[in-house]
Design a protein around this motif. Structure first.
Motif: not given
Length: 394
Positions: A194-199, A206-212, A235-238
């Motif tokens: 569920r958290l991965v889907k949110t990420a 906003n690709p930079s949000a991934l690093e959060e 990470v492959m998706e984004v």
């Protein structure tokens, strides 16, 4: 509770807390008397004994039974460490059962001051301020706050200096999804999904949000290794494709460090494909070799892998890549050849040619000829075996 029931609870809790030897019969009687037989009060007072490692005198906190529990909460809360207070307030603010590692991971969110969540949870367990359930799936603990304690905690949060930080922590914790005690048997992985889907959703905008999310997900994966596969997908998706592939390879390798044998072959082959797509030839050969050496690899799988290895080695040699002649590569190919030869009685003629090429690639020409001839004996017109024998005869 009756005195007999209270005594049974004291024995049970003192064993759990490891303080049985500290309690005399007289102390137990005094504990029952001062707690009015209230089970939760007994648990909290025994938590104080566990903390101080001595039979702390259970003085009556307040004469009125109506206010006994609140007064006890006050004294217990004040004795908690700052980390213990913060985690208690967080769990009280959203009264559900959540994975303990989710609470630990939340502390890693960007901008959060680091604090020891593991010790804080142990402290809360000692005082019976949290309940816990162990999941059948991964053996991970789920924690929640009892109703009475949660009501007290929510009131306490209103004037706490931790309020802003707790509210931010709660926002992230809620991304794991709500759960009841009985949901713990499903394990942690569905919550991580569920958290991965949110990420992924936030990073798509906003690709930079991934690093959060990365440090949080990496911590979760260190405890639940299958989450590394989710991270690789994420990470492959984004993000930048080349960089994402390199990060995905790192996550796949981390998963493989602890994965069970039956889970590895698919991931080794996935890693080989990633290495191929990034022109990481040696990484590809290594991943293919490891996949072939797994006890779960079938003769058909080993044959297909041998074909890929042979093609890759030929390509490397044509490009005069020096590493293709390295001792490490030779040893790996030799191990794959030996693994394949264990099935030689069931190999097709084409697979015999693949095995023969493995031997030829490491300089074992005599063995290569023998295997190729075996393939010809099985299928006289097999062009692959015939071609290899002609090559050896010239």
């Amino acid at each position: 509770m009756t005195d007999e029931e209270a005594l049974s609870l004291i024995d049970q809790e003192s064993r759990r807390l490891g303080v049985s030897t500290l309690l005399t019969p007289a102390y137990k009687d005094e504990l029952i008397s001062e707690s009015d037989g209230h089970p939760y009060v007994i648990k909290i007072l025994l938590g104080q004994v566990a903390k101080e490692r001595r039979a702390v005198k259970p003085e009556r906190i307040v004469a009125s039974a109506d206010h006994l529990l609140t007064a006890l909460f006050e004294r217990t809360y004040e004795n908690l460490s700052p980390a213990g207070q913060r985690v208690f307030l967080l769990l009280s603010s959203w009264r559900v059962f959540v994975p303990a590692i989710a609470v630990e991971a939340v502390s890693l969110r960007p901008g959060n001051e680091r604090f020891d969540v593991t010790t804080a949870l142990a402290e809360l367990r000692r005082f019976s301020l949290v309940e816990e359930v162990v999941s059948d799936a991964e053996g991970e603990q789920f924690v929640g706050v009892p109703l009475a304690a949660a009501s007290y905690g929510r009131r306490k949060l209103e004037a706490s200096p931790f309020k802003v930080a707790v509210e931010e922590d709660r926002k992230l914790l809620m991304e794991f999804g709500a759960g009841k005690r009985e949901d713990a048997h499903r394990g942690v992985l569905p919550r991580i999904d569920r958290l991965v889907k949110t990420a992924a959703a936030r990073a798509s905008e906003n690709p930079s949000a991934l690093e959060e999310f990365v440090p949080i997900l990496e911590y979760l994966a260190s405890r639940v290794p299958k989450a590394y596969l989710r991270l690789a997908d994420l990470v492959m998706e984004v993000g930048d494709l080349a960089q994402s592939k390199d990060r995905a390879k790192v996550y796949l390798r981390r998963f493989l460090e602890t994965a069970d044998a039956q889970e590895r072959i698919e991931v080794w082959l996935r890693l080989a494909d990633l290495c191929h797509s990034t022109d990481d030839a040696m990484g590809e050969v290594h991943a293919l070799g490891e996949a072939a050496l797994l006890p779960t690899a079938t003769p058909e799988t080993i044959g297909a892998i041998a074909n890929r290895i042979n093609n890759k080695i030929r390509d490397l040699k044509e490009r005069r890549i020096e590493a293709s002649w390295s001792p490490e590569v030779n040893q790996l190919i030799e191990r794959v050849a030996y693994a394949m030869e264990r099935h030689i009685t069931t190999l097709s003629a084409t697979d015999c040619s693949r095995l023969a090429w493995l031997y030829l690639n490491i300089g074992k020409e005599d063995r290569a000829r023998d295997v190729a001839l075996r393939g010809i004996a099985q299928e006289p017109a097999n062009e692959h075996c015939l071609k290899l024998v002609r090559k050896l005869d010239t």
